[in-house]
Design a protein around this motif. Structure first.
Motif, PDB file in Angstrom:
ATOM      1  N   CYS A 131     114.905  -5.547   8.510  1.00  0.00           N
ATOM      2  CA  CYS A 131     116.040  -6.338   8.969  1.00  0.00           C
ATOM      3  C   CYS A 131     117.155  -6.147   7.952  1.00  0.00           C
ATOM      4  CB  CYS A 131     115.640  -7.813   9.072  1.00  0.00           C
ATOM      5  SG  CYS A 131     116.938  -8.836   9.776  1.00  0.00           S
ATOM      6  N   VAL A 132     118.285  -5.626   8.427  1.00  0.00           N
ATOM      7  CA  VAL A 132     119.393  -5.303   7.535  1.00  0.00           C
ATOM      8  C   VAL A 132     120.691  -5.858   8.107  1.00  0.00           C
ATOM      9  CG1 VAL A 132     120.685  -3.415   6.455  1.00  0.00           C
ATOM     10  CG2 VAL A 132     118.234  -3.174   6.840  1.00  0.00           C
ATOM     11  N   SER A 133     121.526  -6.390   7.249  1.00  0.00           N
ATOM     12  CA  SER A 133     122.861  -6.832   7.647  1.00  0.00           C
ATOM     13  C   SER A 133     123.857  -6.291   6.635  1.00  0.00           C
ATOM     14  CB  SER A 133     122.951  -8.357   7.694  1.00  0.00           C
ATOM     15  OG  SER A 133     124.312  -8.745   7.878  1.00  0.00           O
ATOM     16  N   GLY A 134     124.660  -5.332   7.073  1.00  0.00           N
ATOM     17  CA  GLY A 134     125.704  -4.810   6.203  1.00  0.00           C
ATOM     18  C   GLY A 134     126.766  -5.858   5.924  1.00  0.00           C
ATOM     19  N   LEU A 135     127.010  -6.703   6.906  1.00  0.00           N
ATOM     20  CA  LEU A 135     128.016  -7.744   6.760  1.00  0.00           C
ATOM     21  C   LEU A 135     127.634  -8.723   5.657  1.00  0.00           C
ATOM     22  CD1 LEU A 135     130.646  -8.962   7.904  1.00  0.00           C
ATOM     23  CD2 LEU A 135     129.233 -10.263   9.498  1.00  0.00           C
ATOM     24  N   GLU A 136     126.362  -9.113   5.650  1.00  0.00           N
ATOM     25  CA  GLU A 136     125.889 -10.076   4.654  1.00  0.00           C
ATOM     26  C   GLU A 136     125.279  -9.388   3.440  1.00  0.00           C
ATOM     27  OE1 GLU A 136     123.253 -12.770   6.618  1.00  0.00           O
ATOM     28  OE2 GLU A 136     124.728 -13.265   8.157  1.00  0.00           O
ATOM     29  N   GLN A 181     116.412  -2.860   0.256  1.00  0.00           N
ATOM     30  CA  GLN A 181     115.103  -2.494   0.810  1.00  0.00           C
ATOM     31  C   GLN A 181     115.212  -1.272   1.720  1.00  0.00           C
ATOM     32  OE1 GLN A 181     116.417  -5.534   0.822  1.00  0.00           O
ATOM     33  NE2 GLN A 181     114.993  -6.861  -0.280  1.00  0.00           N
ATOM     34  N   LEU A 182     116.292  -1.219   2.499  1.00  0.00           N
ATOM     35  CA  LEU A 182     116.512  -0.061   3.368  1.00  0.00           C
ATOM     36  C   LEU A 182     116.655   1.199   2.524  1.00  0.00           C
ATOM     37  CD1 LEU A 182     117.114   1.344   6.065  1.00  0.00           C
ATOM     38  CD2 LEU A 182     119.520   0.686   5.750  1.00  0.00           C
ATOM     39  N   TRP A 183     117.463   1.124   1.484  1.00  0.00           N
ATOM     40  CA  TRP A 183     117.671   2.301   0.643  1.00  0.00           C
ATOM     41  C   TRP A 183     116.364   2.720  -0.029  1.00  0.00           C
ATOM     42  CZ3 TRP A 183     120.686   6.080   0.896  1.00  0.00           C
ATOM     43  CH2 TRP A 183     120.793   6.990  -0.146  1.00  0.00           C
ATOM     44  N   GLN A 184     115.559   1.766  -0.453  1.00  0.00           N
ATOM     45  CA  GLN A 184     114.261   2.090  -1.051  1.00  0.00           C
ATOM     46  C   GLN A 184     113.357   2.791  -0.035  1.00  0.00           C
ATOM     47  OE1 GLN A 184     112.861  -1.682  -2.543  1.00  0.00           O
ATOM     48  NE2 GLN A 184     114.176  -1.600  -4.361  1.00  0.00           N
ATOM     49  N   ALA A 185     113.389   2.326   1.216  1.00  0.00           N
ATOM     50  CA  ALA A 185     112.577   2.947   2.268  1.00  0.00           C
ATOM     51  C   ALA A 185     113.068   4.371   2.545  1.00  0.00           C
ATOM     52  CB  ALA A 185     112.626   2.107   3.549  1.00  0.00           C
ATOM     53  N   VAL A 186     114.373   4.580   2.559  1.00  0.00           N
ATOM     54  CA  VAL A 186     114.928   5.920   2.774  1.00  0.00           C
ATOM     55  C   VAL A 186     114.509   6.843   1.635  1.00  0.00           C
ATOM     56  CG1 VAL A 186     117.084   7.250   2.836  1.00  0.00           C
ATOM     57  CG2 VAL A 186     116.862   5.154   4.197  1.00  0.00           C
ATOM     58  N   GLU A 187     114.635   6.374   0.411  1.00  0.00           N
ATOM     59  CA  GLU A 187     114.244   7.192  -0.743  1.00  0.00           C
ATOM     60  C   GLU A 187     112.747   7.504  -0.725  1.00  0.00           C
ATOM     61  OE1 GLU A 187     115.780   4.884  -4.047  1.00  0.00           O
ATOM     62  OE2 GLU A 187     117.476   6.266  -4.238  1.00  0.00           O
ATOM     63  N   ALA A 188     111.933   6.524  -0.353  1.00  0.00           N
ATOM     64  CA  ALA A 188     110.481   6.750  -0.299  1.00  0.00           C
ATOM     65  C   ALA A 188     110.147   7.798   0.757  1.00  0.00           C
ATOM     66  CB  ALA A 188     109.757   5.435   0.003  1.00  0.00           C
ATOM     67  N   ARG A 189     110.802   7.725   1.912  1.00  0.00           N
ATOM     68  CA  ARG A 189     110.545   8.704   2.975  1.00  0.00           C
ATOM     69  C   ARG A 189     110.982  10.094   2.534  1.00  0.00           C
ATOM     70  NH1 ARG A 189     107.351  10.790   6.438  1.00  0.00           N
ATOM     71  NH2 ARG A 189     108.342  11.621   8.300  1.00  0.00           N
ATOM     72  N   TYR A 190     112.102  10.161   1.865  1.00  0.00           N
ATOM     73  CA  TYR A 190     112.588  11.440   1.351  1.00  0.00           C
ATOM     74  C   TYR A 190     111.562  12.032   0.381  1.00  0.00           C
ATOM     75  CZ  TYR A 190     115.533  14.880  -0.982  1.00  0.00           C
ATOM     76  OH  TYR A 190     116.029  16.044  -1.512  1.00  0.00           O
TER      77      TYR A 190
END
Length: 109
Positions: A15-20, A26-35
């Protein structure tokens, strides 16, 4: 795509909110882990190689078509064959063979 692959687990749902600004870290950590997973498995290199090959084929096809169309007689042949393919008189594979077997004519650039 990057999220598909030979791993046995599905990507996490976050669950991500760019506005808030919630969940962005956590999203960036998940992207880095997948990479890192893709890189360690060799999948990233395999995907990049496939992308480069596909790009080569796209560019070659475009260049060949441009070269083909510079010859007015071949362009006319193409128009005729396209019509035959569209009406079902000729199969696409047969049309390609016919066009490629026609002798190339010299052209000036």
């Amino acid at each position: 795509g990057v999220l598909k692959g030979g791993t046995s687990h599905a990507p996490p749902v976050l669950c991500v909110s760019g506005l808030e600004g919630a969940g962005v870290e956590q999203l960036w950590q998940a992207v880095e882990a997948r990479y890192q997973e893709l890189q360690a498995s060799g999948q990233l290199d395999t995907q990049r190689r496939a992308q480069r090959k596909a790009e080569l084929h796209r560019r070659l096809a475009a260049a060949l078509m441009q070269s083909f169309m510079r010859d007015a007689e071949r362009a006319t042949d193409l128009d005729q064959v396209e019509e035959q393919v569209m009406t079902g008189e000729l199969l696409a594979g047969e049309a390609v063979q016919r066009l490629l077997s026609a002798p190339a004519r010299a052209h000036t650039d």
